[in-house]
Design a protein around this motif. Structure first.
Motif, short mmCIF file in Angstrom:
data_model
loop_
_atom_site.label_atom_id
_atom_site.label_comp_id
_atom_site.label_asym_id
_atom_site.label_seq_id
_atom_site.Cartn_x
_atom_site.Cartn_y
_atom_site.Cartn_z
N UNK A 1 0.84 -1.20 0.00
CA UNK A 1 0.00 0.00 0.00
C UNK A 1 0.88 1.25 0.00
N UNK A 2 0.45 2.23 -0.76
CA UNK A 2 1.23 3.45 -0.90
C UNK A 2 2.13 3.42 -2.11
N UNK A 3 2.40 2.24 -2.61
CA UNK A 3 3.22 2.08 -3.81
C UNK A 3 2.47 1.36 -4.92
N UNK A 4 1.53 0.50 -4.53
CA UNK A 4 0.87 -0.36 -5.51
C UNK A 4 0.18 0.42 -6.62
N UNK A 5 -0.43 1.55 -6.28
CA UNK A 5 -1.16 2.31 -7.30
C UNK A 5 -0.23 2.86 -8.38
N UNK A 6 1.04 3.02 -8.05
CA UNK A 6 1.99 3.61 -8.99
C UNK A 6 2.58 2.60 -9.97
N UNK A 7 2.34 1.32 -9.73
CA UNK A 7 3.01 0.30 -10.56
C UNK A 7 2.00 -0.65 -11.20
N UNK A 8 0.81 -0.16 -11.48
CA UNK A 8 -0.21 -1.02 -12.07
C UNK A 8 -0.08 -1.16 -13.57
N UNK A 9 0.63 -0.24 -14.20
CA UNK A 9 0.78 -0.31 -15.65
C UNK A 9 1.73 -1.41 -16.08
N UNK A 10 1.84 -1.62 -17.38
CA UNK A 10 2.74 -2.66 -17.88
C UNK A 10 4.20 -2.25 -17.71
N UNK A 11 5.07 -3.24 -17.72
CA UNK A 11 6.50 -2.96 -17.71
C UNK A 11 6.90 -2.28 -19.03
N UNK A 12 7.94 -1.48 -18.97
CA UNK A 12 8.52 -0.90 -20.18
C UNK A 12 9.41 -1.98 -20.80
N UNK A 13 8.85 -2.77 -21.70
CA UNK A 13 9.56 -3.93 -22.24
C UNK A 13 10.86 -3.53 -22.92
N UNK A 14 10.83 -2.43 -23.66
CA UNK A 14 12.04 -2.00 -24.36
C UNK A 14 13.17 -1.71 -23.37
N UNK A 15 12.83 -1.06 -22.24
CA UNK A 15 13.84 -0.74 -21.24
C UNK A 15 14.36 -2.01 -20.55
N UNK A 16 13.46 -2.95 -20.28
CA UNK A 16 13.88 -4.20 -19.66
C UNK A 16 14.83 -4.96 -20.59
N UNK A 17 14.48 -5.03 -21.87
CA UNK A 17 15.32 -5.76 -22.82
C UNK A 17 16.66 -5.06 -23.02
N UNK A 18 16.66 -3.73 -22.99
CA UNK A 18 17.92 -3.00 -23.13
C UNK A 18 18.83 -3.28 -21.93
N UNK A 19 18.24 -3.34 -20.73
CA UNK A 19 19.04 -3.65 -19.54
C UNK A 19 19.55 -5.08 -19.61
#
Length: 479
Positions: free
Chosen positions: A74-92
């Protein structure tokens, strides 16, 4: 010189066949002992783990797990409900795989004084390796003391008609893919299957997981696979157990899978995570009277049975198909090779630096799913089958204060398997978010055969998930 003409032979104290983490560590130990060492590699220096397994897979998984954990706070969950940034994950992921370039690892091997030979290496007789370079030239390397086979394993595909034309993924394609497929079928129920289902579902794929057996992670305690399957289902993965694959075709770019129950499943890609085989089919085992493609049986110094010069280190000996165990074996093998080269005795007692005893009874493993599953030593069933008089002690990890603070709705379970004759631990399993960092404490308890009465005095910090140790010990004492 013609492209197939042999060039002059080179002689070393040690020749290492394969430059993954295992081969690198053998070379490190033999060079530290002052032995001249050649390393032969046909692909990238750093091997499977660095470019197609441990490192890129965990780079893919970490954002998925971090997001899942954040959604439970709680307090963080609402900020991370969207999808992951796949391009950023793959670049990392690409960064952590060094963009599939091995300059850094080449530099490290050269810095310790090992000599690198690029090309396909094959045994060509006793203490001899012939290396065929990419341009066709050949060099014969002779070892004064030892040849260490560190060639690892390769993915095994099932015998299905037309599978080659489908161009299925193996673990290599699953960890190096440049984009998330819209629909992905994963075949298998083990570590690779569950981890890649976790990663690609989080990156936007619709994943169907087909498991021939009754459950997932069948080499761990049954509750490990049950909790992971439950979480995968909640994340959106279509988990189907007791399901075999009868045929696979690719029609106009679409993969069509027909199961044993007659279901037709369409996907953009299919990953087979159905086992590993030793990478020994074309390394010249026939030239020394051994069967190509076989696992190489070794003693506790990693020397191949029946040989006084050949070592098999890491996955290729089938003792424990895990990078950390292979590196452990490499340290043992390097010490044993150096000792024998100097004429010193190689000890076989448990205290010896030359004996790989941990591979018998204290092998740790972490499956980086959500929840994580971590285990060391024997499961309850394995302990009973081995004839031990044992008792399993379980505890709900979600009832531990530190776990509850980790996130709302924490679900997990811990089990220790106690040898009732000696009152030591034979095995420990943890399942739950964040438990991967607990497993080393369990490994110390199992490998060290620490009496339970002494573990009572190893006080866990409060409030941490490690407090589960206190609860397990209390449950054992009070029941």
């Amino acid at each position: 010189m013609t492209e197939t003409e042999d060039i002059a032979n080179s002689t070393y104290d040690v020749v290492v066949l394969g430059a993954g983490p295992v081969g690198e560590n053998v070379a490190d130990r033999t060079r530290a002992a002052g032995l001249t060492t050649a390393v032969v590699e046909s692909e990238l220096i750093g091997g499977e783990c660095s470019y197609w397994a441990c490192i890129p897979s965990k780079a893919l998984l970490r954002p998925a797990i971090a997001q899942a954990e954040a959604r439970r706070l709680p307090g963080l969950s609402a900020s991370v409900q969207g999808p992951l940034d796949a391009a950023a994950v793959l670049a990392r992921r690409d960064y952590w795989a060094s963009d599939w370039k091995d300059d850094g690892q080449v530099g490290w091997l050269e810095s310790i004084g090992a000599e690198i030979h690029r090309g396909h290496g094959r045994l060509s007789g006793e203490r001899t390796v012939t290396v065929t370079a990419p341009d066709g030239t050949r060099k014969v390397l002779t070892a004064r003391h030892a040849v260490a086979v560190c060639t690892g394993t390769r993915a095994v595909l099932p015998s299905l008609p037309g599978l080659e034309e489908v161009k299925p993924w193996t673990s290599r394609e699953a960890t190096s893919a440049k984009a998330a497929p819209g629909r992905l079928v994963v075949v298998g129920g083990g570590v690779v299957a569950t981890e890649m289902a976790t990663a690609w579902q989080a990156l936007g794929s619709r994943v169907t997981l087909l498991v021939r057996g009754k459950g997932l992670l069948n080499r761990m305690e049954p509750f490990a696979g049950e909790l992971v399957a439950e979480a995968l289902t909640e994340a959106g993965v279509d988990v189907r157990t007791g399901t075999s694959v009868e045929s696979v075709t690719r029609e106009n770019g679409t993969v069509v899978v027909v199961t044993g129950t007659g279901d037709h499943i369409e996907a953009d890609e299919i990953l087979f995570a159905t086992g590993r085989a030793p990478h020994t089919d074309d390394i010249g085992l026939d030239t020394i009277g051994r069967e190509p493609g076989s696992w190489l049986e070794v003693d506790d110094s990693l020397r191949v049975t029946g040989s006084d010069w050949l070592y098999a280190v890491g996955d290729v000996n089938h003792r424990a198909l895990l990078t950390h165990q292979g590196k452990y074996q490499a340290r043992i093998a390097g010490a044993a090779i150096a000792a024998r080269a100097s004429g010193a005795p190689v000890q076989s007692d448990p205290w010896s630096a030359h004996a790989a005893t941990a591979d018998h009874d204290a092998v740790p493993q972490v499956v980086f799913t959500d929840p994580e599953a971590a285990a060391v030593g024997l499961s309850l069933a394995e302990a009973e089958q081995a004839g031990h008089r044992v008792r399993a002690v379980d505890y709900d990890l979600g009832s531990v204060s530190g776990a509850g603070l980790y996130g709302d709705g924490y679900r997990g379970r811990a089990r220790m398997v106690v040898d009732l004759e000696r009152e030591i631990l034979l095995g420990v399993t943890f399942v739950g978010p964040g438990v991967g960092e607990l497993i080393h404490s369990a490994t110390i308890a199992v490998a060290g055969q620490v009496p339970i009465s002494r573990l009572w005095h190893a006080v866990p910090a409060f409030p941490t998930i490690s407090e589960v140790w206190l609860r397990l010990l209390e449950a054992y004492r009070d029941n």
